[in-house]
Design a protein around this motif. Structure first.
Motif, PDB file in Angstrom:
ATOM      1  N   ARG A  30       0.785  -1.218   0.000  1.00 58.46           N
ATOM      2  CA  ARG A  30       0.000   0.000   0.000  1.00 58.46           C
ATOM      3  C   ARG A  30       0.823   1.276   0.000  1.00 58.46           C
ATOM      4  O   ARG A  30       0.596   2.170  -0.787  1.00 58.46           O
ATOM      5  CB  ARG A  30      -0.918  -0.013   1.227  1.00 58.46           C
ATOM      6  CG  ARG A  30      -1.889   1.107   1.277  1.00 58.46           C
ATOM      7  CD  ARG A  30      -2.825   0.879   2.444  1.00 58.46           C
ATOM      8  NE  ARG A  30      -3.918   1.800   2.392  1.00 58.46           N
ATOM      9  CZ  ARG A  30      -3.877   3.032   2.824  1.00 58.46           C
ATOM     10  NH1 ARG A  30      -2.769   3.504   3.343  1.00 58.46           N
ATOM     11  NH2 ARG A  30      -4.924   3.812   2.751  1.00 58.46           N
ATOM     12  N   GLY A  57      -2.297  -3.444   2.751  1.00 56.33           N
ATOM     13  CA  GLY A  57      -3.705  -3.301   3.076  1.00 56.33           C
ATOM     14  C   GLY A  57      -4.509  -4.497   2.615  1.00 56.33           C
ATOM     15  O   GLY A  57      -4.193  -5.146   1.621  1.00 56.33           O
ATOM     16  N   HIS A  59      -8.653  -4.860   2.331  1.00 54.75           N
ATOM     17  CA  HIS A  59      -9.906  -4.143   2.493  1.00 54.75           C
ATOM     18  C   HIS A  59      -9.632  -2.866   3.297  1.00 54.75           C
ATOM     19  O   HIS A  59      -8.843  -2.050   2.883  1.00 54.75           O
ATOM     20  CB  HIS A  59     -10.979  -5.024   3.111  1.00 54.75           C
ATOM     21  CG  HIS A  59     -11.340  -6.192   2.241  1.00 54.75           C
ATOM     22  ND1 HIS A  59     -11.971  -6.052   1.035  1.00 54.75           N
ATOM     23  CD2 HIS A  59     -11.127  -7.523   2.395  1.00 54.75           C
ATOM     24  CE1 HIS A  59     -12.147  -7.236   0.477  1.00 54.75           C
ATOM     25  NE2 HIS A  59     -11.636  -8.155   1.282  1.00 54.75           N
ATOM     26  N   LYS A  60     -10.220  -2.686   4.470  1.00 55.65           N
ATOM     27  CA  LYS A  60      -9.977  -1.478   5.272  1.00 55.65           C
ATOM     28  C   LYS A  60      -8.923  -1.686   6.359  1.00 55.65           C
ATOM     29  O   LYS A  60      -8.652  -0.794   7.139  1.00 55.65           O
ATOM     30  CB  LYS A  60     -11.278  -1.008   5.919  1.00 55.65           C
ATOM     31  CG  LYS A  60     -12.291  -0.511   4.920  1.00 55.65           C
ATOM     32  CD  LYS A  60     -13.505   0.034   5.623  1.00 55.65           C
ATOM     33  CE  LYS A  60     -14.487   0.597   4.620  1.00 55.65           C
ATOM     34  NZ  LYS A  60     -15.595   1.267   5.265  1.00 55.65           N
ATOM     35  N   ASN A  61      -8.322  -2.857   6.402  1.00 52.83           N
ATOM     36  CA  ASN A  61      -7.314  -3.178   7.402  1.00 52.83           C
ATOM     37  C   ASN A  61      -5.923  -2.828   6.886  1.00 52.83           C
ATOM     38  O   ASN A  61      -5.603  -3.064   5.730  1.00 52.83           O
ATOM     39  CB  ASN A  61      -7.365  -4.662   7.747  1.00 52.83           C
ATOM     40  CG  ASN A  61      -8.724  -5.065   8.246  1.00 52.83           C
ATOM     41  OD1 ASN A  61      -9.199  -4.558   9.246  1.00 52.83           O
ATOM     42  ND2 ASN A  61      -9.378  -5.969   7.528  1.00 52.83           N
ATOM     43  N   LEU A  62      -5.082  -2.285   7.761  1.00 48.07           N
ATOM     44  CA  LEU A  62      -3.709  -1.927   7.423  1.00 48.07           C
ATOM     45  C   LEU A  62      -2.761  -2.748   8.289  1.00 48.07           C
ATOM     46  O   LEU A  62      -2.977  -2.900   9.489  1.00 48.07           O
ATOM     47  CB  LEU A  62      -3.458  -0.444   7.678  1.00 48.07           C
ATOM     48  CG  LEU A  62      -4.368   0.549   6.946  1.00 48.07           C
ATOM     49  CD1 LEU A  62      -4.056   1.967   7.388  1.00 48.07           C
ATOM     50  CD2 LEU A  62      -4.222   0.389   5.458  1.00 48.07           C
ATOM     51  N   ARG A  91      -6.119   1.110  10.970  1.00 48.83           N
ATOM     52  CA  ARG A  91      -7.265   1.469  10.129  1.00 48.83           C
ATOM     53  C   ARG A  91      -7.078   2.890   9.626  1.00 48.83           C
ATOM     54  O   ARG A  91      -6.417   3.705  10.257  1.00 48.83           O
ATOM     55  CB  ARG A  91      -8.573   1.403  10.929  1.00 48.83           C
ATOM     56  CG  ARG A  91      -8.938   0.052  11.513  1.00 48.83           C
ATOM     57  CD  ARG A  91      -9.267  -0.970  10.466  1.00 48.83           C
ATOM     58  NE  ARG A  91     -10.511  -0.674   9.816  1.00 48.83           N
ATOM     59  CZ  ARG A  91     -11.547  -1.465   9.763  1.00 48.83           C
ATOM     60  NH1 ARG A  91     -11.491  -2.644  10.322  1.00 48.83           N
ATOM     61  NH2 ARG A  91     -12.644  -1.103   9.142  1.00 48.83           N
ATOM     62  N   GLU A  92      -7.712   3.187   8.495  1.00 49.55           N
ATOM     63  CA  GLU A  92      -7.654   4.527   7.916  1.00 49.55           C
ATOM     64  C   GLU A  92      -9.023   5.181   8.023  1.00 49.55           C
ATOM     65  O   GLU A  92     -10.055   4.549   7.771  1.00 49.55           O
ATOM     66  CB  GLU A  92      -7.243   4.454   6.448  1.00 49.55           C
ATOM     67  CG  GLU A  92      -7.151   5.812   5.788  1.00 49.55           C
ATOM     68  CD  GLU A  92      -6.752   5.722   4.333  1.00 49.55           C
ATOM     69  OE1 GLU A  92      -5.664   6.226   4.004  1.00 49.55           O
ATOM     70  OE2 GLU A  92      -7.519   5.149   3.539  1.00 49.55           O
ATOM     71  N   ILE A  93      -9.012   6.460   8.387  1.00 41.51           N
ATOM     72  CA  ILE A  93     -10.241   7.259   8.475  1.00 41.51           C
ATOM     73  C   ILE A  93     -10.103   8.414   7.490  1.00 41.51           C
ATOM     74  O   ILE A  93      -9.136   9.169   7.551  1.00 41.51           O
ATOM     75  CB  ILE A  93     -10.444   7.813   9.904  1.00 41.51           C
ATOM     76  CG1 ILE A  93     -10.540   6.668  10.902  1.00 41.51           C
ATOM     77  CG2 ILE A  93     -11.680   8.701   9.955  1.00 41.51           C
ATOM     78  CD1 ILE A  93     -10.431   7.106  12.345  1.00 41.51           C
ATOM     79  N   ASN A  94     -11.058   8.543   6.567  1.00 38.27           N
ATOM     80  CA  ASN A  94     -11.059   9.637   5.601  1.00 38.27           C
ATOM     81  C   ASN A  94     -11.825  10.821   6.179  1.00 38.27           C
ATOM     82  O   ASN A  94     -13.028  10.745   6.364  1.00 38.27           O
ATOM     83  CB  ASN A  94     -11.697   9.209   4.283  1.00 38.27           C
ATOM     84  CG  ASN A  94     -10.906   8.136   3.585  1.00 38.27           C
ATOM     85  OD1 ASN A  94      -9.684   8.131   3.641  1.00 38.27           O
ATOM     86  ND2 ASN A  94     -11.595   7.210   2.945  1.00 38.27           N
ATOM     87  N   LYS A 100      -6.478  12.537   5.719  1.00 40.70           N
ATOM     88  CA  LYS A 100      -6.763  11.191   6.214  1.00 40.70           C
ATOM     89  C   LYS A 100      -5.993  10.937   7.497  1.00 40.70           C
ATOM     90  O   LYS A 100      -4.933  11.510   7.719  1.00 40.70           O
ATOM     91  CB  LYS A 100      -6.387  10.146   5.165  1.00 40.70           C
ATOM     92  CG  LYS A 100      -7.184  10.337   3.888  1.00 40.70           C
ATOM     93  CD  LYS A 100      -6.819   9.355   2.840  1.00 40.70           C
ATOM     94  CE  LYS A 100      -7.658   9.701   1.608  1.00 40.70           C
ATOM     95  NZ  LYS A 100      -7.586   8.728   0.582  1.00 40.70           N
ATOM     96  N   GLU A 102      -4.491   7.684   9.815  1.00 40.10           N
ATOM     97  CA  GLU A 102      -4.205   6.267   9.979  1.00 40.10           C
ATOM     98  C   GLU A 102      -3.798   6.046  11.431  1.00 40.10           C
ATOM     99  O   GLU A 102      -2.927   6.750  11.932  1.00 40.10           O
ATOM    100  CB  GLU A 102      -3.075   5.812   9.049  1.00 40.10           C
ATOM    101  CG  GLU A 102      -3.399   5.902   7.587  1.00 40.10           C
ATOM    102  CD  GLU A 102      -2.243   5.491   6.705  1.00 40.10           C
ATOM    103  OE1 GLU A 102      -1.205   4.993   7.225  1.00 40.10           O
ATOM    104  OE2 GLU A 102      -2.352   5.680   5.489  1.00 40.10           O
TER     105      GLU A 102
END
Length: 172
Positions: A30, A57, A59-62, A91-94, A100, A102
């Motif tokens: 990623r 990454g 899906h939404k997991n880092l 996790r990432e938050i937009n 963003k 993380e």
């Protein structure tokens, strides 16, 4: 030196494994981040440090592997430095199209070296497992490039360490 070799080997495996996967159901390489900043601990007076991480990454997991190393500012007597190698989940938050966040938590190998000039350069090392908590506040200047702030804390049995970095991140 041995720990840096182990970290480089894990990092190389991480790169090869990420690039060799083509299915959407697998981990994808990623981003890579690097930065510099300040650090402090419960015992030391503070200093400078560097930071590097690679992130995959799913899906939404880092999933991230991070390397951090720092040294305290000291003119006389004792000198301290630390090295941390961490495996992290996040996790990432937009917040918007260009901003963003993380956030990460994980486990880290933490090593501290002490050197006292007053005692004929006697050195001592301690190592332990720690729990790092890291946050990246990223401002994307293009689709793939971001500037950011990266506050961190690592809880461990030797000395809790706090750091803050200015980072550059490239997203693949």
């Amino acid at each position: 030196m041995k720990h840096q070799f182990i970290f480089a080997t894990v990092l190389l495996f991480f790169f090869v494994n990420s690039y060799s996967q083509s299915s959407d159901k697998k981990l994808k390489f990623r981003s890579i981040s690097a930065g510099f900043g300040i650090c402090a601990g419960e015992i030391n007076d503070g200093g400078i440090n560097g930071y590097l991480d690679v992130t995959s990454g799913y899906h939404k997991n880092l999933f991230s592997f991070a390397f951090s190393s720092g040294a305290e500012f000291e003119l006389f007597d004792a000198s301290r430095n630390y090295t941390e190698i961490a495996a992290l989940y996040g996790r990432e938050i937009n917040l918007s199209r260009i901003i963003k966040i993380e956030s990460y938590i994980g486990l880290a190998y933490f090593k501290v070296n002490y050197k006292n000039d007053a005692t004929d350069f006697y050195s001592q090392s301690e190592s332990t497992i720690g729990v790092p908590i890291k946050v990246k506040l990223l401002f994307y200047t293009s689709q793939n490039f971001a500037l950011g702030l990266n506050p961190n804390v690592t809880f461990n049995s030797i000395e809790n360490t706090y750091s803050a970095h200015v980072i550059l991140q490239y997203k693949f």
